[in-house]
Design an enzyme around this catalytic site. Structure first.
Site, PDB file in Angstrom:
ATOM      1  N   THR B 148      25.611 -27.702 -17.078  1.00 46.33           N
ATOM      2  CA  THR B 148      25.082 -28.940 -17.654  1.00 46.33           C
ATOM      3  C   THR B 148      24.979 -30.042 -16.600  1.00 46.33           C
ATOM      4  O   THR B 148      25.872 -30.220 -15.786  1.00 46.33           O
ATOM      5  CB  THR B 148      26.005 -29.410 -18.796  1.00 46.33           C
ATOM      6  OG1 THR B 148      26.072 -28.361 -19.760  1.00 46.33           O
ATOM      7  CG2 THR B 148      25.478 -30.672 -19.449  1.00 46.33           C
ATOM      8  N   GLY B 187      34.576 -28.520 -17.631  1.00 48.46           N
ATOM      9  CA  GLY B 187      36.019 -28.723 -17.739  1.00 48.46           C
ATOM     10  C   GLY B 187      36.722 -28.336 -16.446  1.00 48.46           C
ATOM     11  O   GLY B 187      36.449 -27.291 -15.872  1.00 48.46           O
ATOM     12  N   GLU B 432      28.184 -25.656 -26.761  1.00 50.83           N
ATOM     13  CA  GLU B 432      27.722 -24.296 -27.072  1.00 50.83           C
ATOM     14  C   GLU B 432      26.514 -24.311 -28.006  1.00 50.83           C
ATOM     15  O   GLU B 432      26.397 -23.476 -28.908  1.00 50.83           O
ATOM     16  CB  GLU B 432      28.852 -23.457 -27.690  1.00 50.83           C
ATOM     17  CG  GLU B 432      29.973 -23.097 -26.745  1.00 50.83           C
ATOM     18  CD  GLU B 432      29.522 -22.158 -25.630  1.00 50.83           C
ATOM     19  OE1 GLU B 432      28.690 -21.285 -25.887  1.00 50.83           O
ATOM     20  OE2 GLU B 432      30.015 -22.325 -24.500  1.00 50.83           O
TER      21      GLU B 432
END
Lengths: 665, 665
Positions: B148, B187, B432
């Site tokens: 992303t 993350g 997701e």
């Protein structure tokens, strides 16, 4: 627009702004209640924006303790400035001054002027007023209002704190007999205030006379240390409201002078004799109605902020498959589903905004009558304010959350400002009357209205559609889906739901069930009736306000937005409206058409709220639409970025990567 | 129950527990997938609970930086212990170990084993695997997955980061050409990881070959300092997920060896020649289906936690008017409205729980076929998993929020544990695959099913009810409102909604609209069809699982709960089910009866989830029900209570109360 255009504006936003079909500025005047108010508000916003004392780094990077400390400073500074500017007696000016100086930062001294001072005004004897009120107004003391206990909320009579009169010393002994009796939640009680009005059960001469109010000093006026017997503190972190020290208070046989009981409506004489004075309890209802109208308008303001952010972002955010190879990705606002999600929030916002104004006007109409003892319209006003408080805060929270999710991942980041808005308006669903309890109060009133309709009595204006028998459903019959027809459907829905519940309730009563049991048995369905009734009221207020707009272009766009609001209600409650499949399909078609019609005005409709960047505190909702550069700048300030290598690396990760055991750390 | 009863249990809870009509322990076995699993899970929970290394003060009182640091320590410790206990290869054991050791604390190294390692497994050539995989599995390096970008989410082809091959040095040059191309969100990217798989547009010999994956070293392995050209950091605080350093990454012409492109499916040869290998892209669909089934089950787990807290609290919280003078206030759970709010959440929880299991089983059935090239059931599986992901996460968030509000003010306090659960499951609505995008994928599949039905083709089992023409609505005709009949109604609703949308879509196509435009024109309504389809699937899975219970008492209570779920869907979608007023009224009656029937089992139904206090982290959801004492103890730890007089008093309040100007501070 108060926003100074310092940066180059994102051309995608400029383009959207050019599409407005109506004069945005004029709609702003309507929302503010007149051009004069708009100008005044902007002057105040300018004052604060230019004041370096109100500048500080983004609070999202501060600890809660830092946020609290800053909020104390700013709240006191606001008071000082308002005094210097001679604005203390101007509620409009001081409201906007506070709002722009502390955007969505709940004030640690908020309860002083919202509850402490008004309670002293309303509950003190003349002598007591003289003694305390001026000190409170001058901020020589800071107070809060301590009613809610750890184990006792809505049910006032359940309060356990005792105030026992001791004639020998002419003192009251304030005491928290149990853990559940500890005062819990009052704003500013933890660390900020040095006085509190404490609600307690009055005991004298061996009898309990129910709850009364007492002025209790909590902290020393020169050292701020908590006084002997007073155990108070902060109740800990919450989902939001980080800037305020909601507190607890345990009283261990704390003695206060007899004169500290607030004695306007009742008195304990030196020998302990209890004397109740005649009082007009209906008066407090009026205040409640006013406060609830503020909650509805605050819900609308919350949506206006979230929608401004989400709509602007939807104009500059590109996402998804381009319509042709090589074309840029579409904007979020190009997607009908996204238009629907955002525009229904905008429609709810306008609906609640106008409904809160109508409710406030009703309060100002009814209140003088109440003061002179004419209480005919009090039940209607009370029922409406309770239900609208619930519907408004529920909708407010739901719409803000929807706007937040419309911003995807960024809506989850504090950078968007959206989590804060959600966490800030969310508690309104619980305080000042939990929403389910509120809806049941409205429901109870509606049941009574059916009864009165059966007896042929006249009902108040907003209840006047209630009959004791079903009416035929208004038919579409090929005609246009006007706002008036949609309102007829919602009126029919509300009545038919209510009559069914009322019929059921009466059958329980006929079966000799106790009133309270019968009420509980229909309570679940009654909350739905109350919601339907309030939505009808919102829809009517919306349509009336739309029609009242003098400018035909504004009237047109507001009427379309109102139709979207009404159609959305009709469709989502289609089962209760008993829509046929073909009517339902026509409503869905009409929604699709309205989305296309309203889309060019999406930005104009939110920018009419005229919210400066300083208030939105949002990286993605900026006036200039330059979201990505701003996002990077914002993130760099994260405390975790203070060093390249975080200390946890030296502490743990290095050992772990080297295969050494962490247990030895 | 794993909860050791150390304190005296609140008799109100004991009383409620005694009311269970079925053996709770047996339902726990069903939920765990067998007694063996339950026992194993409890052993693991015991292991962690007894380990002093996992003890620490409540994280709600820590700053975000402290929470992150602690999470790093615990996450590494978990890995170490799992290795020592030889549990690394047991997914069930390691899942429960992690869950109890870090309850709702998102791991800073989570993406290492969820994305980094699996990507290396799936995308590396054999040689690359040998070089990197073992190091990753041994935790000599810690990695994340960087796809992303700030300006690019769902639409993979929009990725801007470039990887340009330089044959002279046999290196790729990784570069972020714009602000929008900065990697955002991964993350652990901010501070924790030293490697990342970076998704970038591959350029070689003057041509772009689309997105590929590259292994990029971010930080020095011995100092952890970020490498030249690598600018990375934390993206700042979010609504939740405080324990993880979601990060950003800006690559300034960072050079990596040619061999660092993941080369299983494509290769750039030393001279720059691009070679694509045959690959089975369908394989990745399988992983996606599995991950989505986990999101559905995590949503169910989120509700199970929130409902356990809210139901227990509803048993011990007294509130409101006593039924007779002198009687104690009723418990929250005594109110039908409250029963409705909580029990529908419990019903949703069980429905999603069973649906996620059916979906996972479907994955395990279909996956071997897919591996062998038989992909017939892939579209159904993919459509179901997308839609259920959306419906599950939406419902999960909505139910957790409802449970939170059911706890009144305490639900707003971090003490309840509820804000954390909400903030933790909420992002699943976005990640997701954003939920609206997911529903449209399902909707697209459903449109195709209608087309295939028209051509007389056979449809997959969960789509088999789809016809090309309307069917007559199943009638109640005075018979009982069985779960099967309710499912028929939901099936009829789903089909009739779908046929209407499909008809409209086809009329657009006949009017020669482009496929994409016609799709957008019906998209809003298509998301509603997708929801209806998925709810039907949840209802069917729920009923099948209820019927499968061997113990008739468990079968009975689950069937009743399933009926509550179905009735609630039917009533809230009554317009689309085209219910008559009398049928609607009968459904409402049936809901009221079910609430009365299920109330005695409310505690048993949530305690069957067998969630230990350590996992709930909730003062008001404790097994022993001693909520008020615990609340006071908890609040005393608030950092604001470290001193009696807060420093803001000396800094600001003292001057203010003395009438001195703050501007001089």
């Amino acid at each position: 627009m108060t926003n100074p255009v310092v940066q180059k504006v994102n051309p995608m936003l400029t383009e959207e702004r050019a599409k407005a079909s109506f004069p945005v500025e004029e709609l702003t005047y309507i929302l503010d209640g007149g051009k004069f108010n708009t100008e005044k508000r902007r002057e105040i916003e300018e004052l604060v924006t230019k004041d370096p004392n109100f500048e500080h780094p983004p609070i999202q990077f501060m600890t809660r303790e830092q946020q609290y400390s800053l909020a104390v400073k700013k709240a006191l500074l606001v008071q000082q400035r308002l005094k210097e500017l001679d604005m203390l007696d101007d509620p409009y000016a001081s409201y906007f001054f506070r709002r722009i100086a502390m955007p969505r930062e709940v004030s640690p001294i908020g309860l002083h002027w919202v509850m402490f001072v008004p309670t002293l005004m309303g509950q003190c004897s003349d002598e007591q007023r003289e003694r305390w009120l001026q000190r409170a107004l001058n901020y020589e003391i800071i107070g809060t209002y301590a009613q809610t206990e750890m184990g006792h909320g809505t049910f006032l009579r359940g309060i356990e704190t005792t105030a026992t009169y001791d004639p020998s010393s002419q003192q009251f002994v304030l005491h928290s007999p149990t853990t559940t009796s500890i005062k819990w939640w009052p704003g500013g009680l933890g660390k900020t205030c040095n006085y509190a009005v404490v609600v307690a059960q009055l005991h004298t001469q061996g009898r309990c006379h129910g709850v009364h109010m007492f002025l209790v000093q909590l902290r020393d006026e020169s050292t701020h240390r908590s006084l002997p017997g007073v155990v108070c503190g902060d109740i800990g972190p919450k989902m939001g409201y980080h800037t305020i020290d909601n507190g607890f208070l345990q009283l261990n046989s704390v003695r206060i002078p007899r004169e500290n009981m607030l004695m306007r409506n009742a008195e304990v004489q030196p020998d302990g004799t209890y004397v109740r004075r005649v009082s007009n309890e209906k008066l407090t209802y009026g205040t409640m109605v006013f406060v609830r109208s503020l909650i509805v308008s605050d819900a609308a303001r919350g949506i206006s902020e979230a929608a401004t952010i989400a709509v602007r972002y939807a104009c500059v955010r590109r996402q998804g498959e381009p319509s042709s190879p090589g074309a840029p990705e579409p904007r979020l606002l190009d997607y009908p589903v996204h238009q629907y999600r955002l525009l229904t929030c905008v429609a709810n916002c306008y609906g609640l905004w106008f409904a809160s104004e109508v409710l406030r006007d009703l309060y100002f109409t009814v209140q003088p009558d109440v003061l002179e003892g004419r209480t005919e319209r009090l039940p209607e006003t009370h029922a409406l304010s309770a239900g609208l408080k619930a519907v408004g805060s529920n909708r407010g929270a739901a719409c803000v959350e929807e706007c937040r999710r419309c911003c995807g991942g960024f809506g989850f980041s504090e950078a968007s400002g959206l989590p804060k808005i959600y966490n800030d308006i969310n508690p309104a669903c619980t305080y000042e009357g939990e929403n389910t309890v509120m809806l049941l109060q409205t429901g109870r009133h509606l049941l009574k209205c059916v009864e009165r309709a059966r007896r042929g009595e006249q009902l108040a204006p907003s209840d006047a559609y209630i009959r004791s028998r079903p009416t035929p459903q208004p038919k579409l019959a090929g005609g246009p889906l006007t706002a008036d027809l949609l309102l007829c459907w919602l009126r029919w829905r509300s009545l038919s739901m209510l009559l069914e519940v009322s019929g059921r309730f009466n059958s329980f009563i006929e079966q000799r069930q106790a009133w309270a049991d019968a009420f509980q048995a229909v309570s679940r369905r009654l909350t739905r009736c109350a919601e339907a009734h309030c939505i009808l009221y919102v829809g009517q207020a919306f349509l009336d306000s739309a029609k009242a707009a003098e400018n035909p272009k504004i009237c047109g766009v507001l009427t379309s937005l109102c139709r979207l609001f009404l159609l959305n209600e009709v469709v989502s409650g289609a089962g209760d409206v008993q829509l046929s499949r073909s009517d339902l399909a026509r409503c869905q078609d009409a929604i699709d058409s309205l989305l296309t019609e309203l889309r060019p005005n999406a930005v104009a409709l939110v920018e009419a709220f005229d919210l400066p960047d300083r208030m939105l505190c949002s990286v993605i909702g900026r006036y200039d639409g330059q979201v990505y550069e701003a996002m990077l700048q914002w993130a760099r300030q994260s405390p975790l970025n203070a060093t390249d290598v975080h200390e946890s690396y030296e502490l743990y990760t290095r050992q772990f990567l080297a295969g050494r055991s962490l247990a030895k750390l």
